[in-house]
Design a protein around this motif. Structure first.
Motif, PDB file in Angstrom:
ATOM      1  N   UNK A  80       0.859  -1.179   0.000  1.00  0.00           N
ATOM      2  CA  UNK A  80       0.000   0.000   0.000  1.00  0.00           C
ATOM      3  C   UNK A  80       0.898   1.233   0.000  1.00  0.00           C
ATOM      4  N   UNK A  82       0.893   4.905   0.527  1.00  0.00           N
ATOM      5  CA  UNK A  82      -0.143   5.729   1.161  1.00  0.00           C
ATOM      6  C   UNK A  82      -0.256   7.131   0.582  1.00  0.00           C
ATOM      7  N   UNK A  86       4.369   9.848   2.695  1.00  0.00           N
ATOM      8  CA  UNK A  86       4.812   9.305   3.983  1.00  0.00           C
ATOM      9  C   UNK A  86       6.133   8.548   3.881  1.00  0.00           C
ATOM     10  N   UNK A  87       7.123   9.147   3.247  1.00  0.00           N
ATOM     11  CA  UNK A  87       8.470   8.573   3.305  1.00  0.00           C
ATOM     12  C   UNK A  87       9.050   8.901   4.684  1.00  0.00           C
ATOM     13  N   UNK A  88      10.111   8.209   5.063  1.00  0.00           N
ATOM     14  CA  UNK A  88      10.765   8.507   6.345  1.00  0.00           C
ATOM     15  C   UNK A  88      11.768   9.631   6.113  1.00  0.00           C
ATOM     16  N   UNK A  89      11.467  10.832   6.614  1.00  0.00           N
ATOM     17  CA  UNK A  89      12.258  12.001   6.212  1.00  0.00           C
ATOM     18  C   UNK A  89      13.716  11.960   6.668  1.00  0.00           C
ATOM     19  N   UNK A  90      13.965  11.425   7.864  1.00  0.00           N
ATOM     20  CA  UNK A  90      15.340  11.422   8.363  1.00  0.00           C
ATOM     21  C   UNK A  90      16.006  10.069   8.171  1.00  0.00           C
ATOM     22  N   UNK A  91      15.669   9.433   7.042  1.00  0.00           N
ATOM     23  CA  UNK A  91      16.405   8.244   6.630  1.00  0.00           C
ATOM     24  C   UNK A  91      16.767   8.429   5.167  1.00  0.00           C
ATOM     25  N   UNK A  95      17.857   3.617   2.637  1.00  0.00           N
ATOM     26  CA  UNK A  95      17.238   3.042   3.847  1.00  0.00           C
ATOM     27  C   UNK A  95      15.731   2.931   3.688  1.00  0.00           C
ATOM     28  N   UNK A  98      15.183  -0.090   1.527  1.00  0.00           N
ATOM     29  CA  UNK A  98      15.470  -1.334   2.250  1.00  0.00           C
ATOM     30  C   UNK A  98      14.336  -1.669   3.212  1.00  0.00           C
ATOM     31  N   UNK A  99      13.811  -0.630   3.880  1.00  0.00           N
ATOM     32  CA  UNK A  99      12.728  -0.877   4.830  1.00  0.00           C
ATOM     33  C   UNK A  99      11.447  -1.305   4.131  1.00  0.00           C
ATOM     34  N   UNK A 100      11.296  -0.892   2.865  1.00  0.00           N
ATOM     35  CA  UNK A 100      10.139  -1.352   2.101  1.00  0.00           C
ATOM     36  C   UNK A 100      10.153  -2.859   1.955  1.00  0.00           C
ATOM     37  N   UNK A 140       9.897  12.329  -3.874  1.00  0.00           N
ATOM     38  CA  UNK A 140       9.368  11.574  -2.735  1.00  0.00           C
ATOM     39  C   UNK A 140       8.263  10.628  -3.188  1.00  0.00           C
ATOM     40  N   UNK A 147       9.319   2.174  -2.837  1.00  0.00           N
ATOM     41  CA  UNK A 147       9.318   1.478  -1.550  1.00  0.00           C
ATOM     42  C   UNK A 147       8.222   0.405  -1.512  1.00  0.00           C
TER      43      UNK A 147
END
Lengths: 234, 293
Positions: A80, A82, A86-91, A95, A98-100, A140, A147
């Motif tokens: 999903x 979103x 909603x990406x992780x701004x301080x990564x 990263x 990878x987290x995806x 983004x 991701x």
């Protein structure tokens, strides 16, 4: 592949979806249209288990996921992307990607998929070591789509992927959705840009006040704009 | 002579600073990442010292066996608090959560007074040999131990958060919880893990405090307040800031106490915080408030 049967859902005391039934078939691209507040995002959030339905059933790939946890749904092959990215701004970009693939343990598969994402969006490769918060809105958005693809989903839920993109980037995202589809991934697409949605999808549901009010091949909707205008008030 | 004094006070300050840094690091995880104003952090700090005191004095365990055992218990305590109380309030406003941690602190402090008595307690390290002399500067073996263990713990925490899958999942959950859920990260487990880690770091600081000085339940609440001072000083959300802030506060208090007056030692931190916030509103290493998304 995905089936919602009479799903009622909402936030706190507010009920938004009032018995939504819809389905997405294997390899199908389906659009979910409707005016603001109709419940499009709520539908996606309920499917990916961020919200628990109050009534009704959801099945995915032959499995009941009505009461599943979000991570279980991801593991079954549903991704999903979103609303509002909603990406992780301080990564970093890398990263984020990878987290995806958090649910994937095969390191080589992760590397191969990241390579695919970089091929689709070369700018992400260039900026892979930068914080995602420093990317432009369009970049983004690409990162958010990339991701979502990292978990190698069978069904991709996309919430407003064209939001905030220039017409050129919008075409690029449309190209990505077609490419994803060509690889056999099914797509459920929420999109404000009606003509983009109608061109990408083969079928569309129209949602109004939490109810499905139309289910039609997009060919018919493209041919007869009046019906769509009646529902969308545009 | 004066130089020797400065060095001696500075060294003492580094030892105290290590306790502050460890405590603040734990609190920074819980407050900076989880957004829980944990007033029970001081009580958990004392609990670590108390348990280690019981383990080494009453049970007669050697220090090296007692430390892992107590840390394991602290981890379990953290899991229990998160699971039993905080997880039920995950979507609650910050104020009711804060009230719960204040209540928890009172409960823990009084339980410790009941179980362990009102005497200050020390932790037996077995490192009671002669101190080291470095010129005019004297440092006891237990202080060297405290500095060494703190350094290892701080480094290990940093590696965990910056360079492991678990650490990445932690940062993801607290930066953008919805995206983390959608990536398949088990949110509830990450919350439990983070709180347990914060609790364990507080416990370790308490163990080391007991090894160098003494621990007493009545120091729990002032200690919690001091830990908040440190993370505000260092910059909320910044883990290096928590460590730097801790060392700085330890140094400032020690030098002030040594050269000016021990009476106002506890005020030093607050004055320092006010002074630094005047010039750097987000703390020493805190990121200025930025738009996210």
């Amino acid at each position: 592949m995905l089936e919602l049967d009479g799903v009622t859902s909402g936030y706190g005391a507010v009920t938004i979806l009032q018995g939504v039934s819809l389905s997405v078939g294997e390899g199908e691209v389906v659009a979910l249209l409707g005016p603001n507040g109709a419940g499009k995002t709520t539908t996606l959030r309920t499917i990916s288990a961020l919200l628990r339905p109050r009534a009704g059933r959801i099945r995915f790939n032959g499995q009941e996921i009505t009461r599943a946890e979000p991570d279980a749904v991801v593991r079954l092959g549903l991704a999903h992307c979103p609303e509002e990215r909603k990406v992780w701004p301080r990564m970093t970009v890398a990263e984020n990607l990878e987290l995806g693939a958090y649910t994937v343990s095969d390191r080589t598969a992760i590397r191969d998929r990241m390579e695919e994402v970089f091929t689709s969006f070369p700018v992400l490769r260039e900026r892979r070591t930068e914080y995602a918060g420093r990317l432009s809105g369009g970049q983004q958005q690409m990162l958010a789509v990339g991701r979502a693809l990292m978990s190698a989903p069978k069904l991709l839920l996309l919430d407003e992927p064209s939001l905030g993109l220039s017409p050129l980037l919008m075409q690029q995202v449309a190209g990505i959705i077609r490419a994803v589809h060509a690889r056999g991934v099914s797509v459920l697409l929420v999109e404000q840009n009606i003509s983009l949605a109608l061109h990408l999808a083969s079928r569309a549901y129209v949602l109004s006040s939490g109810r499905v009010v139309a289910d039609s091949p997009t060919r018919a909707l493209r041919a007869d704009k009046t019906m769509l205008q009646a529902y969308l008030g545009g | 002579m004066l130089l020797g004094d400065i060095l001696q006070f500075a060294l003492n300050g580094v030892v105290t600073g290590c306790f502050y840094a460890l405590m603040a690091l734990g609190l920074s995880l819980v407050f900076g990442l989880m957004n829980i104003v944990n007033f029970a952090h001081g009580a958990l700090f004392v609990l670590g010292g108390m348990l280690a005191s019981e383990a080494t004095n009453r049970l007669g365990l050697p220090f090296w066996a007692a430390v892992p055992a107590v840390l394991l218990v602290m981890w379990a305590v953290g899991v229990a608090i998160e699971g039993g109380l905080l997880a039920r309030m995950r979507d609650a406003h910050i104020l009711p959560v804060t009230l719960v941690t204040i209540g928890l602190s009172t409960f823990l402090v009084n339980t410790m007074l009941m179980l362990f008595g009102t005497e200050p307690k020390n932790v037996e390290t077995g490192f009671s040999g002669p101190p080291f002399f470095l010129g005019d500067v004297i440092i006891s073996q237990s202080r060297v131990l405290a500095i060494g263990v703190s350094a290892v713990a701080i480094l290990a925490t940093w590696v965990l958060i910056a360079h492991t899958r678990a650490g990445r999942a932690m940062r993801a959950v607290f930066q953008q919880p919805e995206a983390a859920a959608l990536a398949g990260i088990p949110i509830a487990r990450v919350h439990r893990f983070t709180f347990a880690l914060g609790t364990t770091l507080a416990g370790l600081a308490g163990i080391l405090l007991g090894a160098v000085f003494v621990v007493h339940p009545n120091t729990a609440e002032p200690a919690a307040v001091k830990a908040f001072v440190v993370i505000i000083l260092g910059g909320i959300g910044s883990l290096p800031g928590a460590v730097l802030g801790g060392l700085l506060l330890g140094l400032a208090e020690s030098l002030w106490g040594g050269f000016v007056s021990t009476g106002y030692m506890d005020a030093v931190g607050f004055v320092l915080v006010i002074a630094i916030l005047l010039f750097r509103p987000s703390g020493l290493l805190g990121a200025p408030a930025a738009r996210e998304g």
